[in-house]
Write an enzyme that holds these catalytic residues in place. Structure first.
Site: not given
Ligand code: CMP
Length: 140
Positions: A11, A51, A59, A87, A93, A104, A114, A117, A128
């Site tokens: 990211k 997304y 968010f 993962r 996350t 992370r 973070n 992805h 994807e």
């Molecule tokens: P990612 O795996 O890219 O998938 C969705 C993204 O939303 C997640 O990682 C986070 O970076 C982002 N995000 C921001 N806020 C939240 C939240 N409250 N819960 C989950 N994902 C979040």
């Protein structure tokens, strides 16, 4: 266990801090092979499309704005159990909940910024991967 492919995105917080190589080392050390990789600048429409599943989440707009705030590196990772393995290497996350040694925990700035992805299922991995790569760009 089957050989799988999964989509990974490094990211904007990671590219901004020049962490592409350090994160790739963690992926490769875990046994994942980077079989496709490109650095791109997402448009708002492209990030929203990627997304789309999170469209209704509070968010969503902030996430899209963050994802277009700088370049990302999109990758296809290949290996045994690659979806779950990626993962595991990424960690939770929210970096506050991520295990020691994960991407992370080591690098992420926040739940939004973070660093990485990864696809959450084999089915979504195929969707994807196809969003970013054509078949001839993936060299196993
Ligand atoms: P990612 O795996 O890219 O998938 C969705 C993204 O939303 C997640 O990682 C986070 O970076 C982002 N995000 C921001 N806020 C939240 C939240 N409250 N819960 C989950 N994902 C979040």
């Amino acid at each position: 266990m089957a050989t799988e492919r999964t989509l990974s995105i490094l990211k904007p917080d990671a590219t901004r801090r020049n962490l592409t190589g350090k994160i790739n080392t963690l992926l490769e050390d875990a046994g994942l092979r980077i079989v496709a990789q490109k650095r791109i600048q997402l448009s708002r429409a492209q990030a929203e499309g990627f997304y789309a599943v999170h469209r209704e989440r509070p968010f969503f707009n902030d996430l899209v704005t963050f994802m277009i705030s700088g370049p990302v590196v999109v990758q296809v990772l290949e290996g045994e159990n690659a979806v779950q393995k990626n993962r595991d290497v990424m960690g939770a996350t929210n970096p506050a909940n991520a295990a020691e040694g994960t991407i992370r925990k080591t690098f992420a700035e926040s739940i939004e910024a973070n660093s990485a992805h990864g696809s959450d299922s084999l089915e979504n991995a195929a969707i994807e991967i196809a969003y970013f790569f054509s078949g001839i760009e993936i060299v196993g």
